[in-house]
Design an enzyme around this catalytic site. Structure first.
Site, mmCIF file in Angstrom:
data_model
loop_
_atom_site.group_PDB
_atom_site.id
_atom_site.type_symbol
_atom_site.label_atom_id
_atom_site.label_comp_id
_atom_site.label_asym_id
_atom_site.label_seq_id
_atom_site.Cartn_x
_atom_site.Cartn_y
_atom_site.Cartn_z
ATOM 1 N N HIS A 182 7.827 -34.759 -1.258
ATOM 2 C CA HIS A 182 8.117 -36.178 -1.440
ATOM 3 C C HIS A 182 9.577 -36.451 -1.055
ATOM 4 C CE1 HIS A 182 9.176 -39.801 -3.830
ATOM 5 N NE2 HIS A 182 7.912 -40.146 -3.634
ATOM 6 N N PRO A 183 9.930 -37.675 -0.654
ATOM 7 C CA PRO A 183 11.313 -37.946 -0.244
ATOM 8 C C PRO A 183 12.374 -37.697 -1.315
ATOM 9 C CG PRO A 183 9.865 -39.639 0.602
ATOM 10 C CD PRO A 183 9.026 -38.792 -0.293
ATOM 11 N N ARG A 184 12.003 -37.657 -2.615
ATOM 12 C CA ARG A 184 12.982 -37.348 -3.647
ATOM 13 C C ARG A 184 13.285 -35.852 -3.723
ATOM 14 N NH1 ARG A 184 13.756 -40.067 -8.467
ATOM 15 N NH2 ARG A 184 15.069 -38.257 -8.946
ATOM 16 N N LYS A 185 12.517 -35.042 -3.013
ATOM 17 C CA LYS A 185 12.707 -33.599 -3.083
ATOM 18 C C LYS A 185 13.755 -33.150 -2.060
ATOM 19 C CE LYS A 185 9.499 -33.540 -6.200
ATOM 20 N NZ LYS A 185 9.191 -34.958 -6.336
ATOM 21 N N VAL A 186 14.141 -31.867 -2.116
ATOM 22 C CA VAL A 186 15.221 -31.364 -1.260
ATOM 23 C C VAL A 186 14.822 -31.409 0.213
ATOM 24 C CG1 VAL A 186 16.673 -29.355 -0.752
ATOM 25 C CG2 VAL A 186 16.152 -29.962 -3.127
#
Length: 387
Positions: A182-186
């Protein structure tokens, strides 16, 4: 505005996506297979299977293990609700246990207390990228003959020390580890997930179930010089990743070491900026863990109102998030009776905030965040002293 997170995507990822589009093969295909090999090599896993997202990866893990009605799965309430939802998808019962307040991760002692004859598995969350105590959890799972699944949604690039060596999260310690892109991940593919395992039979089941139980994958059928008729061996799902996503993911994997290095430097700087403020609780790595610092969570001093601090920072152009949610407080799980109180989980949700952290974050923006938080907390301290 300083955002809470910001993915690092550049021309390399755009070019990779463009090449996948122009190849004519945009659904699950050769890029997905290559992404799986790249990921497995990076983390040290014999097998890696790409899917649409991490919620699906967790569901697929439980489905492949044939966990269902009458079974219990122990996990942390203090996690994104997807961790609990995937248990419900299978008709099994989530059993919530409390966390270690120092790491925000599931407490192995609480897990031990919650095990019953109905317990089939434990889902241990590497919360915000901080590795949980796998050594204790593996020992516990083996002693009781239960499955250990790692919810590693946030943990790509994190490491844990095992027998003196540093292993990547994703190298099999339990039976299965599940990741999110997901875009919140690294690293990100927009949406996307991955399962890693050392069990060839489980990997085969993942691949069968993610594509409707189809006996012959598309890439084999389309590449064959002979006509092939596939069979549908079980009731499966459409849980595939696209080649466009996988092409982006392969470029993101190349960036992962640099991204983690930058985040670790930012986390260290936050420690310098905030470490001497009385009552503010900073996250800390155990000596056997290296976090990728997917998120940076601070515990607020007593009597400081979480929402007020967050609103003040937002008014100054700084985005934050509240502490990680507790699933047992949400409507679908309100009737689940925990085996013990979840005090530390609730305190973490109500009295902590996540600060902005991303690889491109400048020193100036980080200092702006640190100074704004200190000013807000100092104002609270003065108010308390005046009463």
């Amino acid at each position: 505005m300083i955002p809470i997170a910001l993915p690092l995507l550049a021309e390399e990822e755009a070019d990779a996506a463009r090449a996948a589009v122009l190849s004519g093969w945009v659904s699950q295909g050769p890029q997905v297979a290559a992404f799986e090999r790249d990921f497995a090599d990076l983390v040290g896993a014999p097998y890696a299977c790409a899917v649409s997202n991490c919620t699906i990866a967790l569901h697929l893990a439980l489905a492949a293990l044939e966990i269902g009605p009458g079974d219990e799965v122990i996990t942390a309430s203090h996690s994104f609700i997807a961790t609990a939802n995937c248990i419900r998808y299978c008709g099994a019962t989530p059993v919530f246990v409390d966390i270690d307040p120092g790491t925000y991760n599931i407490d192995p002692n609480r897990v031990a207390e919650a095990i019953t004859p109905r317990t089939r598995a434990v889902i241990a969350v590497h919360q915000m990228g901080m590795p949980c105590d796998l050594a204790a959890l593996v020992t516990l799972a083996e002693r009781h003959g239960i499955i250990l699944i790692e919810d590693a949604a946030c943990a790509a690039g994190s490491q844990i020390r095992v027998d003196g060596d540093w292993d990547c999260i994703g190298k099999p310690h339990g039976q299965i580890a599940c990741f999110s892109f997901h875009p919140r991940k690294v690293i990100t593919t927009g949406e996307g997930g991955m399962l890693t395992t050392a069990d060839a039979k489980l990997d085969h089941k993942f691949r069968l179930l993610r594509q409707h139980g189809m006996s012959v994958p598309d890439i084999v059928r389309h590449g064959s010089s002979q006509v092939i008729f596939e069979d549908y061996l079980v009731v499966g799902f459409n849980y595939r990743m696209t080649d466009i996503q996988a092409a982006v993911g392969r470029k993101q994997l190349e960036r992962l070491p640099e991204l983690v290095s930058r985040r670790r430097a930012i986390a260290a700087r936050y420690g310098e900026l905030l470490g001497n403020f009385e009552g503010l609780r900073l996250p800390a790595e155990p000596d056997w863990a290296r976090s990728n610092w997917q998120s940076y969570c601070v515990g607020l001093p007593d009597r400081v109102d979480q929402r007020t601090v967050m609103q003040s920072l937002l008014d100054q152009g700084i985005a934050t998030r509240r502490g990680i949610m507790c699933s047992h407080r949400e409507a679908p799980y309100a009737n689940e009776k925990p085996r013990h109180d979840l005090q530390q989980s609730e305190l973490a949700q109500d009295h902590s905030i996540l600060l902005p952290i991303y690889a491109q974050m400048s020193k100036e923006d980080q200092e702006r965040v640190g100074c704004a938080l200190r000013r807000e907390l100092q104002a609270y301290a003065l108010q308390q002293a005046a009463r």
